[in-house]
Write a protein that holds these residues in place. Structure first.
Motif: not given
Length: 719
Positions: A543, A558, A602, A604, A610
Motif C-alpha cells: 500500500w 496498492a 480505512y 485495508l 480500501p
C-alpha cells in the motif's frame, strides 16, 4: 498489555473488557501468508481501557559538573548521573528530578548546585555521589519569572546570574541553610553572558558592555570596581566594537581569561581572541596578552589541567555548527598561541567542565553529554539522546530514530533496572557527499530482521546493519533522489519516490534487490499516480500513501508484489475525503485533515479495495493506531478512541483521555504510538513524555519504556 485487535471486544469507558477466543478469518487472495495465521490468544476480562502516564525523559542539556569520575548533566527537568568507567564510555547511574527544570550546574565541597527556570537554586549532598540528597531549595528574591542563567562559586559564596542583568549573592557555607546576602543589577543593558568568581570578586562577561569587575566584599552594597572594554570605546562602526562572550578564572595562577569577539557575534565570523589577565590584584586585573581563536559565539568557558576549554559556535555559509577549543597554558597560566579544536555538527556544547584526567566533558544542547580528549580533541565517551526525529520505527522492543539535525540513526532499548537508554548510534559521514545531499525534509525508517532501512530524499536508500545494536554499521547507500518512504521484506526493498528531487526517478515505487547487499539492483519504477510518502506491506500487497508538495496526504493506492521486481497496480487510486497527515498500522490507514478537525480510518483487508471504516469528528492531532484503538491529541490532552464498533463510516467512541501538561500537539511537537501501545510525545526542548495503554487484556502486559530522547532544536541564543 496484549495488543487489542479488531477481533477482540474492547471495553468502553464504563464497561469492562469481556474475554473471548476468536479464530482468524480466512486470508484474502493477496492477504497475509497462511504460515503467519495463528489462533488469537484468549482475552481476560479486566479493567476498562485507558491511558497512564509512565514517565518522561530527555530534554535539551544546559549544565554539566564533574566531581571525580562522576559527571552530572542537567537536562530538562532532571539531572542525569553518569559514570565514566573507561575513557570511551559513559554509564548512567541514576537521575534526580527537578520539576522546575535545570538551567545550570556547579559543584564544590561535596555539594552540587543547580539553578532552575524560576529563579531558585537547589543544593544536593554529594557525599553519596550516586544518590545525591536534596539539602535545600533557595528562592533568589525575584518573582520567579527569570531563570538562573549561570552560577559561579567563590570562597563560601555562590553567585547566580538572573534575567534582566540581576545577580544574587548567596552564603553557601551551610549548604542545608543557604542565605541570600544581596542582589544587584548591572547597567546599562544588563546583558550577562557568563560569570566567574575569585573570593569576593565577581567577573561578569556582559557582551557589548564589556567585562565587569564587581567587588562584593560588602554583599549588601556590591560595586563595579571597573569595566574592561578591550577595544576602541569611541568606535562608531558596529563592526569595530568588542563583545565579551565568556569568562573563566584560574585562582592557582591568578589568571582571568575573557573570550572576545571583534565585530557582531552570532551573525557573522568575527576576529576572535582570548585575552589573558593577571589578577594578582583581583579588583585590578591587567591584560598581559591575547591569543587568536576561531569562533562566532561562546557558550561556556572552563579552566582545567590541560588548558582553557571554550565551548564555541561557528557561522559558515548556510551552516551553524558547534565546536570545542582547548587553548594550552604554561605552568604560570600564560596562554599558548595554538589551540586544539573539534567540530560538532548541528549541535553545540551548552556548558563544559574539566575532568581530572585532563579531558573535558560538555553538555550537548541537543541532549546528553560528550567527553573529548587526547590528540586532536577526539570525541571519546558519549551519552546522547536522540534528537527530534525526522522518522522513527519500532520493532522487537527497540526504537530506531533518524535525527535529521545530527544526521544520525540511534537505537534505543531498555536495560531493565535503569529503564531504556541509547544503545548504539550510526553517524553519517561528515564529508560533503553525505552532508550536502541530506535534504532534511521527507524521510522514512523501517526495520526488518537485523537491518535498518532509511529512505531520505537527498541520501536515497541507506541500509544499516543492527545485528549488534551497539555497533551499527553501514551496509550500502543506493542513490535514489526523492526517496521518501520505505518498506522491506527479506532481500526485497520497496522505496517510495516523490519524483521532484534532483535527477531522481519519477513519482512511484522502486524495487531494490538486496540479495547481494554490496551490489543492490534497482528495478524499474512503478508509477503510483502521485508522490509516494508512505508504504506498508500487507501480505502480498504493498500500500502506498500519496501526498502533495505541501505535506498533505490525499490518497491511497496498492500494488501486487508477489513478483517483487515488478510491482503491479491493484485497482484504482482512491482519494480520501480529507487531506492531511496519515499513518499505517495493523492493516489500517488513518488520515487526519491539517486543522485537526476530522480523521478517516480505512480497512485495508482487501488489497486494492480500501473500505472506509470510521470517521471521527474533532479528534485533534493524529498520533497513531494500535489494534482497535486510535490515539489523538489536543494541546495538553491525549484522547483514546475505540474503533471496534465503527462500521461503514459510523462515529468512533472516545473511551479515555489524559492530561499531558506542556504538550502542544503541533508539527514541532510530534507524537507516535509504538508496537506495544505506548504513546511517545515530544515536547521539544522540554523532553519526552511516555504514556502506556492500560486495562483491557490482562495477559501479556507490556512493560512501559521511558525513552530518553530530547529535542535537537539548537538555539543559538546565548545563556
Amino acid at each position: 498489555m496484549r495488543r487489542p485487535t479488531r477481533r477482540t471486544i474492547l471495553a468502553s469507558s464504563a464497561t469492562a473488557l469481556l474475554g473471548t477466543t476468536l479464530a482468524l478469518a480466512g486470508a484474502a487472495p493477496l492477504g497475509r501468508p497462511a504460515a503467519a495465521q495463528q489462533p488469537q490468544p484468549t482475552a481476560t476480562a479486566t479493567a476498562p481501557i485507558g491511558l497512564a502516564l509512565r514517565g518522561s525523559g530527555g530534554g535539551s542539556s544546559q549544565g554539566v559538573a564533574a566531581v571525580g569520575d562522576r559527571v552530572y548533566v542537567g537536562s530538562a527537568d532532571r539531572i542525569e548521573i553518569l559514570h565514566r568507567p573507561t575513557v570511551d564510555t559513559f554509564a548512567r547511574l541514576g537521575r534526580i528530578t527537578v520539576a522546575s527544570g535545570v538551567s545550570t550546574l556547579a559543584a564544590a565541597d561535596a555539594v552540587l548546585w543547580a539553578g532552575d527556570n524560576i529563579g531558585r537554586v537547589h543544593a544536593f549532598d554529594l557525599r553519596d555521589p550516586d544518590a545525591p540528597a536534596l539539602l535545600a531549595v533557595l528562592p533568589l528574591g525575584d518573582d520567579g519569572s527569570s531563570a538562573v542563567t549561570d552560577v559561579a562559586l567563590g570562597d563560601g559564596r555562590l553567585y547566580a546570574a538572573l534575567g534582566g542583568g540581576a545577580v544574587a549573592i548567596v552564603d553557601r557555607r551551610d549548604a542545608a541553610r543557604p542565605l541570600v546576602l544581596g542582589r544587584f543589577t548591572l547597567a546599562p543593558t544588563g546583558q550577562i553572558q557568563e560569570i566567574a568568581a575569585v573570593g569576593s570578586t565577581l567577573y561578569v562577561a556582559a557582551r557589548g558592555d564589556g567585562l565587569h569587575v564587581v567587588d562584593t566584599a560588602d554583599p549588601a552594597a556590591p560595586r563595579i570596581a571597573q569595566t574592561l572594554r578591550f577595544g576602541d570605546e569611541q568606535a562608531t562602526d558596529m563592526f569595530d566594537h568588542v563583545a565579551v562572550l565568556g569568562v573563566a578564572t584560574d585562582p592557582a595562577t591568578h589568571r582571568v581569561y575573557a573570550a572576545l569577539c571583534h565585530g557582531i557575534p552570532d551573525f557573522r565570523p568575527c576576529g576572535a581572541t582570548v585575552a589573558e589577565l593577571d589578577a594578582s590584584s583581583p579588583l585590578e586585573p591587567r591584560e598581559v596578552g591575547r591569543v587568536a581563536a576561531t569562533f562566532t559565539s561562546v557558550y561556556d568557558m572552563a579552566s582545567g589541567p590541560s588548558g582553557l576549554h571554550v565551548a564555541t559556535g561557528h557561522y559558515g555559509p548556510g551552516d551553524w555548527f558547534g565546536g570545542l577549543s582547548v587553548i594550552a597554558r604554561t605552568a604560570g597560566g600564560t596562554l599558548a598561541p595554538a589551540a586544539q579544536e573539534t567540530r560538532l555538527d548541528h549541535t553545540v556544547l551548552a556548558a563544559v567542565a574539566a575532568l581530572p584526567d585532563g579531558d573535558v566533558v560538555g553538555a550537548l544542547r541537543s541532549g546528553g553529554a560528550s567527553a573529548f580528549g587526547g590528540d586532536g580533541l577526539a570525541p571519546r565517551a558519549r551519552w546522547a539522546y536522540v534528537g527530534l526525529p525526522d522518522a522513527i520505527a519500532f520493532a522487537g522492543g527497540h526504537a530506531v530514530a533518524l535525527d535529521g539535525e545530527t544526521r544520525a540513526v540511534t537505537i534505543v532499548a531498555s536495560d531493565g533496572a535503569m529503564g531504556p537508554q541509547p544503545v548504539g548510534t550510526w553517524q553519517a559521514p561528515r564529508d560533503a557527499e553525505w552532508r550536502w545531499r541530506f535534504a532534511n525534509t521527507e524521510a522514512s525508517v523501517t526495520l526488518t530482521g537485523g537491518r535498518v532501512f532509511v529512505a531520505e530524499r537527498g541520501w536515497g536508500l541507506v541500509v544499516l546493519d543492527r545485528t549488534d545494536p551497539r555497533n551499527i554499521g553501514l551496509i550500502v547507500r543506493t542513490d535514489l533522489p526523492g526517496a521518501a518512504a520505505v518498506a522491506a521484506r527479506d532481500a526485497d526493498v520497496f522505496v517510495g519516490t516523490t519524483g521532484d528531487y534532483g535527477d531522481g526517478p519519477p513519482a512511484g515505487v522502486q524495487h531494490v534487490d538486496l540479495s547481494s547487499p554490496a551490489l543492490p539492483v534497482v528495478g524499474p519504477n512503478a508509477a503510483a499516480g502521485g508522490r509516494v510518502v508512505g508504504l506498508s506491506l500487507q501480505g502480498d500487497a504493498l500500500w502506498a500513501l500519496l501526498g502533495d508538495d505541501m505535506d498533505r496526504v490525499w490518497g491511497l493506492t496498492a500494488f501486487d508484489v508477489r513478483t517483487p521486481r515488478a510491482p503491479r497496480p491493484l485497482g484504482t487510486t482512491m482519494r480520501f475525503g480529507i487531506e492531511g497527515r496519515a499513518v499505517f498500522a495493523d492493516g489500517r490507514a488513518a488520515v487526519a485533515d491539517r486543522d485537526g478537525s476530522a480523521v478517516e480510518v480505512y480497512d485495508l483487508a482487501v488489497p486494492g479495495a480500501p473500505r472506509l471504516e470510521a470517521r471521527l469528528d474533532a479528534p485533534g492531532r493524529l498520533l497513531g493506531l494500535w489494534g482497535d484503538l486510535l490515539y489523538a491529541a489536543h494541546p495538553g490532552v491525549v484522547d483514546l478512541y475505540d474503533l471496534h464498533a465503527a462500521v461503514g463510516g459510523s462515529p468512533a467512541q472516545r473511551i479515555a483521555t489524559l492530561d499531558v501538561p506542556g504538550y502542544e500537539a503541533t508539527a514541532f511537537q510530534p507524537g507516535w504510538v509504538d508496537e506495544a501501545g505506548r504513546v511517545i510525545l515530544n515536547r521539544w526542548g522540554s523532553g519526552w513524555v511516555v504514556l502506556e495503554t492500560v486495562g483491557g487484556v490482562a495477559a501479556g502486559r507490556h512493560r512501559v519504556a521511558v525513552l530518553p530522547w530530547a529535542s535537537s532544536n539548537v538555539s543559538m541564543d546565548h545563556r
